[in-house]
Write an enzyme that holds these catalytic residues in place. Structure first.
Site, mmCIF file in Angstrom:
data_model
loop_
_atom_site.group_PDB
_atom_site.id
_atom_site.type_symbol
_atom_site.label_atom_id
_atom_site.label_comp_id
_atom_site.label_asym_id
_atom_site.label_seq_id
_atom_site.Cartn_x
_atom_site.Cartn_y
_atom_site.Cartn_z
ATOM 1 N N ASN A 8 0.792 -1.004 -0.114
ATOM 2 C CA ASN A 8 0.183 0.067 0.084
ATOM 3 C C ASN A 8 1.128 1.154 -0.040
ATOM 4 O OD1 ASN A 8 -2.002 2.067 0.270
ATOM 5 N ND2 ASN A 8 -2.058 1.617 2.414
ATOM 6 N N TRP A 9 0.866 1.899 -1.151
ATOM 7 C CA TRP A 9 1.832 3.145 -1.148
ATOM 8 C C TRP A 9 1.319 4.425 -0.692
ATOM 9 C CZ3 TRP A 9 5.017 2.986 -6.549
ATOM 10 C CH2 TRP A 9 5.996 1.806 -6.390
ATOM 11 N N LYS A 10 0.114 4.407 -0.517
ATOM 12 C CA LYS A 10 -0.776 5.578 0.331
ATOM 13 C C LYS A 10 -0.264 6.607 -0.768
ATOM 14 C CE LYS A 10 0.282 3.647 4.544
ATOM 15 N NZ LYS A 10 0.294 3.798 6.041
ATOM 16 N N HIS A 94 -9.586 1.307 5.179
ATOM 17 C CA HIS A 94 -7.977 1.329 5.700
ATOM 18 C C HIS A 94 -8.285 2.620 6.824
ATOM 19 C CE1 HIS A 94 -4.000 2.960 6.099
ATOM 20 N NE2 HIS A 94 -3.670 1.565 5.661
ATOM 21 N N GLU A 96 -6.482 5.019 7.741
ATOM 22 C CA GLU A 96 -6.278 6.299 7.162
ATOM 23 C C GLU A 96 -7.685 7.098 6.907
ATOM 24 O OE1 GLU A 96 -2.714 5.538 5.178
ATOM 25 O OE2 GLU A 96 -1.865 5.129 7.025
ATOM 26 N N GLU A 166 -5.061 -4.420 11.368
ATOM 27 C CA GLU A 166 -3.877 -3.747 11.398
ATOM 28 C C GLU A 166 -4.698 -2.583 12.701
ATOM 29 O OE1 GLU A 166 -2.280 -2.598 7.278
ATOM 30 O OE2 GLU A 166 -4.189 -1.448 7.495
ATOM 31 N N GLY A 172 2.590 2.790 10.542
ATOM 32 C CA GLY A 172 3.511 3.690 10.302
ATOM 33 C C GLY A 172 4.232 4.270 11.717
ATOM 34 N N SER A 212 3.537 -1.673 10.471
ATOM 35 C CA SER A 212 4.893 -1.666 10.450
ATOM 36 C C SER A 212 5.816 -3.109 10.631
ATOM 37 C CB SER A 212 5.470 -1.140 12.089
ATOM 38 O OG SER A 212 5.005 0.321 12.001
ATOM 39 N N GLY A 233 2.647 -0.955 4.341
ATOM 40 C CA GLY A 233 2.943 0.383 3.992
ATOM 41 C C GLY A 233 4.384 0.733 3.638
ATOM 42 N N GLY A 234 5.054 1.593 4.634
ATOM 43 C CA GLY A 234 6.247 2.111 4.392
ATOM 44 C C GLY A 234 7.352 1.309 3.813
#
Ligand code: PEP
Length: 253
Positions: A8-10, A94, A96, A166, A172, A212, A233-234
């Site tokens: 997931n590159w956001k 998600h 966010e 999650e 993150g 994470s 993500g990251g």
């Protein structure tokens, strides 16, 4: 059960960066690993990635979608648009979107229903906030999200639905649930999905962990029997670290 890993590159990435990522993934043999790999780049990048994604053995997904097909919905994207751009998957719920953009369980449900009905495969994200965890409400919150999204949802099956657990405090932040905590929640989610009595077979449902996940903690988390992959993500922004996570499982070799 075939594991599934999502990148997931956001709101990160460019066409050039995504093409380079896919080329690097292909170079590392991503097309011959057994887990299913899905890249969720920004919408604008999707249409340019089709051929490279095929070479890398990765499917493409949209990070979000809207529940109408067209009309006066400024800024939104429909399932038809996503499919035209090459997406086969979407994310719903998600954290966010729930907590930065205020999406309610009702909205998540509408998006999930629409995406599945129109032939996309969905990853339903659930998870508790730090305060909810501290108040001892993790189970109540996550069960509420599962029930709201899946109760009576005829379109959902273990073939087109993945759940991502999650914990929001782990996204993150560099913090992760312990593998024991994650495994416990995954087992509960499986049980709650079974309790709903719908078409989603709890034994066949794939449940990812997210929050994470990095190359150095992936093997421990993914060694638990109820953890069927990761939403990353990251660490998914670099092909090397994403691939190292995939390769941390025996079937990712
Ligand atoms: C995510 O975006 O779903 C996620 C888990 O992010 P990160 O891996 O950066 O915590």
């Amino acid at each position: 059960m075939r594991r599934v890993f999502g990148a997931n590159w956001k709101m990160n990435g460019t066409v050039a960066g995504a093409l380079e990522f896919l080329e690097r993934m292909a170079g590392m043999g991503s097309s011959s690993v057994s887990p299913e790999l899905v890249l969720f780049p920004p919408f604008t990048v999707l249409p340019m990635l089709r051929e490279s994604a095929v070479r890398a053995g990765m499917a493409l997904g949209g990070q979000d979608l809207f529940w109408e097909e067209s009309g006066a919905y400024t800024g939104e994207i429909s399932t038809g648009m996503l499919r035209e751009a090459g997406a086969e998957w979407f994310l719903a719920g998600h954290s966010e979107r729930r907590h930065v953009l205020g999406e309610s369980d009702r909205i998540v449900r509408k998006k999930l229903e629409k995406g599945l009905r129109n032939g996309l495969k969905g990853i339903l994200c659930v998870g508790e906030l730090r305060e909810e965890r501290e108040e001892g409400r993790t189970e109540e919150v996550v069960r509420g999200q599962i029930d709201a999204a899946l109760s009576g949802l005829e379109e959902a099956s273990a073939c087109n639905l993945v759940v991502a657990y999650e914990p929001v405090w782990a996204i993150g932040t560099g913090l992760t649930a312990t593998p024991e905590e994650a495994e416990r929640m995954h087992r509960l989610i499986r049980q709650w999905v079974g309790d709903l009595g719908g078409a989603v077979s709890p034994e066949e449902l794939r449940i990812q962990y997210g929050g994470s996940v990095k190359p150095d903690n992936a093997a421990d988390i993914l060694s638990r029997p109820s953890i069927d992959g990761a939403l990353v993500g990251g660490a998914s922004l670099q092909a090397d670290s994403f691939m190292a996570i995939v390769r941390s499982t025996p079937d990712g070799q």
